[in-house]
Design a protein around this motif. Structure first.
Motif, short mmCIF file in Angstrom:
data_model
loop_
_atom_site.label_atom_id
_atom_site.label_comp_id
_atom_site.label_asym_id
_atom_site.label_seq_id
_atom_site.Cartn_x
_atom_site.Cartn_y
_atom_site.Cartn_z
N UNK A 21 5.96 -6.15 1.22
CA UNK A 21 6.61 -5.93 -0.18
C UNK A 21 8.56 -4.97 -0.66
N UNK A 22 9.51 -6.32 -0.71
CA UNK A 22 10.63 -5.44 -0.84
C UNK A 22 9.94 -4.34 -1.82
N UNK A 23 10.79 -3.35 -0.92
CA UNK A 23 10.87 -1.55 -2.14
C UNK A 23 10.90 -2.13 -2.90
N UNK A 24 10.42 -1.34 -4.46
CA UNK A 24 10.89 -1.00 -5.35
C UNK A 24 10.24 0.39 -6.09
N UNK A 25 10.60 0.40 -7.08
CA UNK A 25 10.93 1.66 -7.94
C UNK A 25 9.54 1.82 -8.11
N UNK A 26 8.51 0.21 -7.84
CA UNK A 26 6.94 0.18 -9.35
C UNK A 26 6.11 0.33 -8.06
N UNK A 27 6.67 1.07 -6.17
CA UNK A 27 5.91 0.99 -5.83
C UNK A 27 5.74 2.43 -5.62
N UNK A 28 6.57 3.11 -6.15
CA UNK A 28 6.27 4.82 -5.86
C UNK A 28 4.78 5.56 -6.45
N UNK A 29 4.11 5.26 -7.60
CA UNK A 29 3.08 5.63 -7.41
C UNK A 29 1.97 5.76 -7.04
N UNK A 30 1.96 3.99 -6.39
CA UNK A 30 0.77 4.19 -5.06
C UNK A 30 1.63 4.93 -3.64
N UNK A 31 2.71 4.97 -3.63
CA UNK A 31 2.78 5.43 -2.07
C UNK A 31 3.05 6.97 -2.15
N UNK A 32 3.62 7.30 -3.09
CA UNK A 32 4.02 9.40 -3.85
C UNK A 32 2.83 9.93 -2.90
#
Length: 199
Positions: A21-32
């Motif tokens: 998926x195109x990386x977006x700020x909303x991915x941060x919680x899942x990747x942090x």
């Protein structure tokens, strides 16, 4: 109608196992979590990513580079586990020269050795050669990063050579970068089928 790649568009690449998926700020919680709890996966990173602020900055840099039309980062979602596994990206996008690099790839430790990387690379290479109509896809890594080198060779990359002392590392020392690539005719003649058999 021919396909025209544009960094402003949202492209989702998907197979039965993985979704990019195109990386977006909303991915941060899942990747942090990978930044906070798995510092060892960042050993060879050229951008500071350990710690919440560093990781947010890491993502912001990727987003800024996309706006500049030179990079396109993805969040990697593993469908088998229902988890976000990491990230990868196209960078140094040169549509005029019909070349791109694939890199800035990292996954949580639990996804190493699961075949996830090969699925991701297949989707990226298929998109690069068959949608973007590129002639060359390049890969680079720290020449001491044996895991990364082995992974690239295993998908069919050929070694072009080593760039000596070409990058500054986060610790202030310099690195030698190994350069590998796949050419368009290699993808269609052998790499695609060989990689598909290993998925």
């Amino acid at each position: 109608m021919s396909f025209l790649f544009n960094c402003s568009e949202n492209y989702t690449l998907e197979s039965a196992m993985v979704r990019l998926e195109p990386l977006q700020p909303y991915h941060i919680p899942n990747l942090l979590t990978y930044s906070l709890n798995q510092p060892e996966i960042w050993t060879f990173s050229s951008i500071a990513a350990i710690g919440e602020e560093n990781f947010k900055n890491y993502v912001q840099i990727a987003l800024d580079q996309r706006k500049r039309q030179i990079e396109y980062a993805f969040a990697v979602y593993d469908k088998r586990t229902g988890e976000y596994a990491g990230s990868t990206r196209f960078y140094d996008i040169q549509l005029y020269n019909k070349t791109v690099q694939i890199g800035y790839t990292w996954y949580g430790k639990q996804f190493h050795g699961t075949g996830l990387n090969k699925h991701c690379k297949f989707l990226l290479l298929e998109f690069a050669f068959e949608k973007m109509q590129l002639e060359r896809v390049e890969f680079r890594a720290d020449n001491t990063n044996e895991r990364s080198k082995a992974a690239m060779k295993s998908i069919g990359c050929k070694v072009d050579g080593v760039l000596r002392s070409n990058m500054l590392k986060l610790d202030g020392t310099r690195r030698d970068s190994i350069v590998l690539s796949i050419l368009r005719h290699e993808w269609f003649e052998e790499v695609k089928e060989n990689l598909k058999k290993r998925l």
